[in-house]
Scaffold this active site. Structure first.
Site, PDB file in Angstrom:
ATOM      1  N   LYS A 180       0.864  -1.183   0.000  1.00  0.00           N
ATOM      2  CA  LYS A 180       0.000   0.000   0.000  1.00  0.00           C
ATOM      3  C   LYS A 180       0.898   1.228   0.000  1.00  0.00           C
ATOM      4  O   LYS A 180       1.512   1.560   1.014  1.00  0.00           O
ATOM      5  CB  LYS A 180      -0.909   0.027   1.237  1.00  0.00           C
ATOM      6  N   CYS A 290      12.947  11.431   7.570  1.00  0.00           N
ATOM      7  CA  CYS A 290      12.921  10.990   8.978  1.00  0.00           C
ATOM      8  C   CYS A 290      14.275  11.144   9.630  1.00  0.00           C
ATOM      9  O   CYS A 290      14.363  11.223  10.854  1.00  0.00           O
ATOM     10  CB  CYS A 290      12.531   9.518   9.062  1.00  0.00           C
ATOM     11  N   GLU A 387       8.890  16.087  15.035  1.00  0.00           N
ATOM     12  CA  GLU A 387       9.589  16.222  13.752  1.00  0.00           C
ATOM     13  C   GLU A 387       9.082  17.481  13.054  1.00  0.00           C
ATOM     14  O   GLU A 387       7.873  17.643  12.879  1.00  0.00           O
ATOM     15  CB  GLU A 387       9.251  15.032  12.855  1.00  0.00           C
TER      16      GLU A 387
END
Ligand code: SIN
Length: 485
Positions: A180, A290, A387
């Site tokens: 996905k 990330c 983040e």
């Protein structure tokens, strides 16, 4: 968007090497973040589609796992070659759906393809072991076998590399996959599927279900008994949910979750090298990675010099549409992303941060944010715990090694950290003290197919890339041979 290989622009679900409509016959739009214009409508997969994909992957597993590693390797090498042959089209597709500059998009395709090449080689070296037996009449060995059908869930920030980093080791090990992709960037995933089919990868080995209903598809992948492994890259919050759901079938998981990377510049660092390394880490993909620098810690004795040089470099960065060859900073992915950056900036400025440069949207369009620097940051600010995922450098100051290690480790995350020093003793000690899965020492770019990518703490577990990465997709079986005396 004009592609030389028009076959690479697909918009349907990919199951059993066939392009199929969704059972619901629904579609969703994929837009170019730089212009806001629609690129194409893509079939919106649902429960019935993912169940079909799992069925196809289960049937194909019996065939794929029986191929010799050399046969799998040959097919994967063909796939790698086709990706490289189509690199210009793939880069254009990537830039158009994701926004990053063309040069970075090309770099990502090479990076993604390198996982396919590496694992095409590595699958021929998945060795078991002979274990010395403590008794004379028995012999012990271990063998490694593919775990089965893999459910892979991938993000929008690296729409080729994050897919390749999961699919390549899974395929190499003999597993089949239901993927996905992110609903913001499904086109690269579908293009990769077309090239896999062209390379001769058998039907059902790779299946792709784009969807806007990530929750429903995630629920099926994590709870279906035929799916033996989940590999996910995304937020820690979603990772926790997938873990919970996977408990019902005791599935193996690899989770690459959020980060909050510190970059530490010690007083003995080569400042020019540190500026270059921090810039590369922070502004790659407009800060949407990330592993990118989230908190920059400067020793107070060199902070003036670093900020001056760093600011000069940041002011040179060219913002624009990624398809313009001069562009170094493209748009953010969507309005939610830019609103988050604005929220974090507002909070930091309110709590005492000083704006050095940038600090607002760029006139080019609503998703473009100026490369920004703020200093005087502290641990009470939201960006110290979250983040940023945007082109904002947040600068903190420190005075001792002990103080900065404590500040750097003061987070639930543990993905990547970086530091700059010219002393080898300090390098060892700081590397050992930082609670992170990956550490860049005098370097801001650390990702390679040959190296193990993965975090500690709530950044997840499991490694991607390197010889460690294939272990995530095999089970180790112990065989005890008796009656040997
Ligand atoms: C990520 O943002 O998760 C991936 C970055 C990388 O592979 O370097």
């Amino acid at each position: 968007m004009k592609l030389s290989n028009t076959q690479l622009l697909q918009h349907l679900i990919f199951i059993d090497n066939k392009w199929v409509d969704s059972a619901s016959n629904k579609f969703f739009d994929v837009n170019d973040p730089a212009t806001g214009e629609k690129i194409i409508s893509v079939a919106d997969g649902g429960e019935a589609d993912v169940l079909k994909a799992i069925e196809a992957a289960s049937a194909a597993f019996e065939i794929w796992k029986s191929k010799t590693p050399k046969e799998r390797s040959g097919l994967m090498k063909k796939w790698f070659t086709l990706i490289i042959e189509n690199i210009d089209d793939l880069a254009l597709l990537l830039t158009t759906e994701q926004g990053k500059p063309l040069a970075e998009a090309k770099g990502e395709i090479q990076y993604g393809a390198s996982f396919i090449e590496w694992y095409a080689e590595e699958c021929r070296r998945v060795y078991g072991e002979v274990i010395p037996s403590p008794v004379n009449d028995r012999r012990f060995i271990t063998i490694k076998q593919p775990i089965g059908v893999v459910g892979a869930i991938t993000p929008w920030n690296f729409p080729v590399a994050m897919i390749a980093r999961k699919i390549a080791p899974a395929m190499a090990a003999g597993c089949t996959i239901v993927l996905k992709p992110s609903e913001f960037t499904p086109l690269c995933a579908l293009a990769l599927a077309q090239l896999a089919m062209d390379a001769g990868i058998p039907a059902g080995v790779l299946n792709i279900v784009p969807t806007t209903d990530a929750k429903a598809i995630g629920k099926i992948l994590t709870t279906h008994d035929a799916v033996k492994k989940i590999s996910f890259t995304g937020s820690t919050q979603t990772g926790r949910l997938l873990m919970q759901q996977s408990a019902s079938t005791v599935k193996k998981l690899s989770l690459e979750l959020g980060g909050n990377a510190p970059v530490i510049i010690f007083e003995d660092a080569d400042i020019d090298g540190a500026v270059k390394g921090t810039l590369a880490s922070k502004y790659r993909n407009a800060g949407q990675t990330c592993v990118c620098a989230n908190r920059i810690f400067l020793h107070s004795s060199i902070s003036g010099e670093f900020i001056e040089k760093y600011t000069a470099a940041v002011k040179q960065l060219k913002v624009g549409n990624g398809t313009d060859h001069q562009t170094q900073i493209g748009p953010l992915i969507n309005s939610k992303a830019i609103e988050k950056v604005e929220k974090l900036m507002k909070d930091a400025l309110h709590k005492g941060a000083r704006l050095v440069t940038g600090g607002k949207r760029n006139a080019l369009g609503e998703l473009f944010y100026e490369p920004t620097i703020i200093d005087n940051c502290n641990s009470g600010m939201q960006l110290s715990n979250e983040e940023i995922f945007g082109p904002v450098s947040a600068i903190f100051q420190f005075n001792s090694d002990e103080e900065v290690v404590e500040m750097a480790n003061n987070t639930i995350y543990g993905l990547a950290a970086y530091f700059f020093t010219s002393h080898v003793n300090r390098a060892w000690k700081i590397a050992e003290a930082l609670e992170y899965g990956m550490i860049g020492i005098n370097e801001g770019i650390i990702s390679f197919a040959e190296a193990p990518f993965g975090g500690l703490k709530q950044s997840g577990y499991g490694k991607e890339g390197s010889f460690y990465g294939i272990d995530e997709y095999v089970v180790t079986k112990y065989l005890c041979f008796g009656g040997m005396s």
